[in-house]
Design a protein around this motif. Structure first.
Motif, mmCIF file in Angstrom:
data_model
loop_
_atom_site.group_PDB
_atom_site.id
_atom_site.type_symbol
_atom_site.label_atom_id
_atom_site.label_comp_id
_atom_site.label_asym_id
_atom_site.label_seq_id
_atom_site.Cartn_x
_atom_site.Cartn_y
_atom_site.Cartn_z
ATOM 1 N N THR A 101 -2.855 -9.972 38.322
ATOM 2 C CA THR A 101 -1.539 -10.169 38.930
ATOM 3 C C THR A 101 -0.772 -8.853 38.957
ATOM 4 O O THR A 101 -1.259 -7.832 38.481
ATOM 5 C CB THR A 101 -0.756 -11.268 38.173
ATOM 6 O OG1 THR A 101 0.428 -11.592 38.906
ATOM 7 C CG2 THR A 101 -0.390 -10.836 36.761
ATOM 8 N N SER A 108 7.676 -11.808 32.756
ATOM 9 C CA SER A 108 7.967 -13.214 33.071
ATOM 10 C C SER A 108 6.813 -14.114 32.629
ATOM 11 O O SER A 108 7.026 -15.187 32.056
ATOM 12 C CB SER A 108 8.223 -13.333 34.574
ATOM 13 O OG SER A 108 8.160 -14.665 34.989
ATOM 14 N N ILE A 109 5.587 -13.660 32.872
ATOM 15 C CA ILE A 109 4.413 -14.459 32.493
ATOM 16 C C ILE A 109 4.318 -14.567 30.972
ATOM 17 O O ILE A 109 4.003 -15.630 30.429
ATOM 18 C CB ILE A 109 3.125 -13.841 33.102
ATOM 19 C CG1 ILE A 109 3.142 -14.027 34.627
ATOM 20 C CG2 ILE A 109 1.875 -14.470 32.495
ATOM 21 C CD1 ILE A 109 2.042 -13.275 35.371
ATOM 22 N N THR A 112 6.985 -17.267 30.002
ATOM 23 C CA THR A 112 6.862 -18.678 30.404
ATOM 24 C C THR A 112 5.424 -19.114 30.669
ATOM 25 O O THR A 112 5.177 -20.277 30.973
ATOM 26 C CB THR A 112 7.685 -18.948 31.692
ATOM 27 O OG1 THR A 112 7.142 -18.164 32.748
ATOM 28 C CG2 THR A 112 9.146 -18.598 31.503
ATOM 29 N N LEU A 114 1.577 -18.757 32.714
ATOM 30 C CA LEU A 114 1.214 -18.767 34.136
ATOM 31 C C LEU A 114 1.548 -20.130 34.702
ATOM 32 O O LEU A 114 1.125 -21.159 34.158
ATOM 33 C CB LEU A 114 -0.288 -18.513 34.300
ATOM 34 C CG LEU A 114 -0.768 -17.077 34.064
ATOM 35 C CD1 LEU A 114 -2.297 -17.043 33.979
ATOM 36 C CD2 LEU A 114 -0.265 -16.165 35.183
ATOM 37 N N ARG A 119 1.113 -23.631 44.642
ATOM 38 C CA ARG A 119 -0.242 -24.198 44.730
ATOM 39 C C ARG A 119 -0.384 -25.390 43.791
ATOM 40 O O ARG A 119 0.498 -25.687 43.006
ATOM 41 C CB ARG A 119 -1.268 -23.124 44.365
ATOM 42 C CG ARG A 119 -1.106 -21.861 45.230
ATOM 43 C CD ARG A 119 -2.404 -21.139 45.369
ATOM 44 N NE ARG A 119 -2.197 -19.830 45.961
ATOM 45 C CZ ARG A 119 -2.948 -19.320 46.926
ATOM 46 N NH1 ARG A 119 -3.948 -20.004 47.425
ATOM 47 N NH2 ARG A 119 -2.701 -18.118 47.404
ATOM 48 N N ARG A 138 -1.567 -8.047 45.862
ATOM 49 C CA ARG A 138 -0.109 -7.878 45.749
ATOM 50 C C ARG A 138 0.331 -6.462 46.101
ATOM 51 O O ARG A 138 1.516 -6.239 46.299
ATOM 52 C CB ARG A 138 0.340 -8.168 44.310
ATOM 53 C CG ARG A 138 -0.247 -9.411 43.731
ATOM 54 C CD ARG A 138 0.781 -10.514 43.632
ATOM 55 N NE ARG A 138 0.152 -11.785 43.875
ATOM 56 C CZ ARG A 138 0.544 -12.667 44.771
ATOM 57 N NH1 ARG A 138 1.584 -12.410 45.511
ATOM 58 N NH2 ARG A 138 -0.092 -13.799 44.930
HETATM 59 C C1 HQG Z 1 2.198 -15.235 39.584
HETATM 60 C C2 HQG Z 1 -6.485 -16.136 46.764
HETATM 61 C C3 HQG Z 1 5.888 -14.534 37.347
HETATM 62 C C4 HQG Z 1 0.695 -15.162 39.577
HETATM 63 C C5 HQG Z 1 -6.912 -15.425 45.510
HETATM 64 C C6 HQG Z 1 0.408 -14.804 41.016
HETATM 65 C C7 HQG Z 1 -6.907 -16.518 44.462
HETATM 66 C C8 HQG Z 1 3.940 -15.626 37.881
HETATM 67 C C9 HQG Z 1 1.543 -15.444 41.770
HETATM 68 C C10 HQG Z 1 -5.914 -17.531 44.997
HETATM 69 C C11 HQG Z 1 4.124 -16.544 36.828
HETATM 70 C C12 HQG Z 1 1.102 -16.648 42.559
HETATM 71 C C13 HQG Z 1 -4.712 -17.631 44.111
HETATM 72 C C14 HQG Z 1 5.292 -16.395 36.016
HETATM 73 C C15 HQG Z 1 2.269 -17.046 37.805
HETATM 74 N N1 HQG Z 1 6.130 -15.374 36.313
HETATM 75 N N2 HQG Z 1 4.807 -14.627 38.132
HETATM 76 N N3 HQG Z 1 5.567 -17.209 34.978
HETATM 77 N N4 HQG Z 1 3.086 -17.410 36.805
HETATM 78 N N5 HQG Z 1 2.774 -15.959 38.449
HETATM 79 O O1 HQG Z 1 -1.244 -16.336 45.536
HETATM 80 O O2 HQG Z 1 -3.558 -16.569 41.503
HETATM 81 O O3 HQG Z 1 -7.933 -15.585 49.464
HETATM 82 O O4 HQG Z 1 -0.260 -18.465 44.509
HETATM 83 O O5 HQG Z 1 0.231 -14.210 38.640
HETATM 84 O O6 HQG Z 1 -8.149 -14.791 45.651
HETATM 85 O O7 HQG Z 1 -2.579 -14.712 42.955
HETATM 86 O O8 HQG Z 1 -6.324 -17.492 49.394
HETATM 87 O O9 HQG Z 1 -1.899 -17.154 43.198
HETATM 88 O O10 HQG Z 1 0.427 -13.407 41.214
HETATM 89 O O11 HQG Z 1 -8.145 -17.147 44.255
HETATM 90 O O12 HQG Z 1 -8.787 -17.878 49.080
HETATM 91 O O13 HQG Z 1 2.496 -15.864 40.798
HETATM 92 O O14 HQG Z 1 -5.544 -17.050 46.293
HETATM 93 O O15 HQG Z 1 -7.540 -16.811 47.341
HETATM 94 O O16 HQG Z 1 0.363 -16.190 43.663
HETATM 95 O O17 HQG Z 1 -4.131 -16.340 43.921
HETATM 96 P P1 HQG Z 1 -0.748 -17.065 44.342
HETATM 97 P P2 HQG Z 1 -3.041 -16.112 42.812
HETATM 98 P P3 HQG Z 1 -7.643 -16.949 48.920
#
Ligand code: HQG
Length: 180
Positions: A101, A108-109, A112, A114, A119, A138
């Motif tokens: 990430t 923040s993570i 609180t 992940l 999603r 990102r």
């Molecule tokens: C972050 C793609 C602050 C989390 C990828 C992430 C993956 C927080 C972002 C799939 C948090 C959500 C999913 C907190 C979580 N404070 N930030 N408490 N908790 N986050 O895109 O995991 O190409 O919804 O770290 O390859 O990045 O679409 O999730 O950065 O498999 O097939 O909030 O999407 O696949 O971002 O990615 P996302 P992700 P595809």
């Protein structure tokens, strides 16, 4: 077809099957499937193109299957924001999983944990190379978090593994997260 063109179509397909089916006139069934013929018409692509995107997809984002009614359908394997019941089986996770990430999200993570945001689940990677790729989406500095998945499972948290190898859980509390 050229790689860039396939990626573009794959992104349009992901958007339609995960996030905004109504925008292209599609209705997903409760498990996220739509008939392939409807999908081709909505995406304005031919069958050969669909096969190229589905078969050549770097992350196996899509599944095509023939239902009991003989109708061939397509769905996204994971990543939905619209309500679908994928029917994922619970699975025993490896001892550690990873999450890539933005470094800016770290404090923040750590406070609180992940959370799943828009999603259905928090997405976790089986190896650091995959986590790095996810985090790199990102832009900017990234951090790879280690998730103590084995400990989480023993504490009663449920894990699922999507058909394309992504590990999923409802949330990861901060005590199960390590940096580095
Ligand atoms: C972050 C793609 C602050 C989390 C990828 C992430 C993956 C927080 C972002 C799939 C948090 C959500 C999913 C907190 C979580 N404070 N930030 N408490 N908790 N986050 O895109 O995991 O190409 O919804 O770290 O390859 O990045 O679409 O999730 O950065 O498999 O097939 O909030 O999407 O696949 O971002 O990615 P996302 P992700 P595809």
């Amino acid at each position: 077809m050229e790689y860039q063109q396939l990626v573009k179509i794959s992104k349009r397909m992901s958007k339609a099957l995960r996030h905004e089916p109504a925008r292209v006139g599609l209705t997903l069934d409760p498990a996220g499937w739509v008939p392939v013929t409807d999908f081709l018409a909505a995406m304005k692509i031919d069958r050969a193109t669909l096969d190229e995107v589905v078969g050549g997809n770097d992350k196996q984002r899509f599944a095509v299957a023939v239902g009991e009614d003989g109708v061939e359908r397509i769905r996204a394997n994971q990543g939905h924001s619209v309500p679908v019941e994928l029917g994922l089986a619970e699975a025993e996770p490896p001892e550690v999983l990873f999450h890539g990430t933005a470094a800016a999200a770290l404090s923040s993570i750590q406070a609180t944990g992940l959370n799943r945001g828009g999603r259905h689940h928090v997405h976790l990677s089986p190896d650091t190379a995959t986590a790095r790729r996810v985090g790199a989406r990102r832009g900017g500095a990234i951090v790879i978090l280690t998730v103590l998945a084995g400990e989480m499972a023993r504490a009663g948290h449920v894990f699922y593994r999507s058909d394309n190898g992504v590990w999923l859980s409802d949330a990861v509390p901060p005590e199960f997260i390590r940096t580095g």
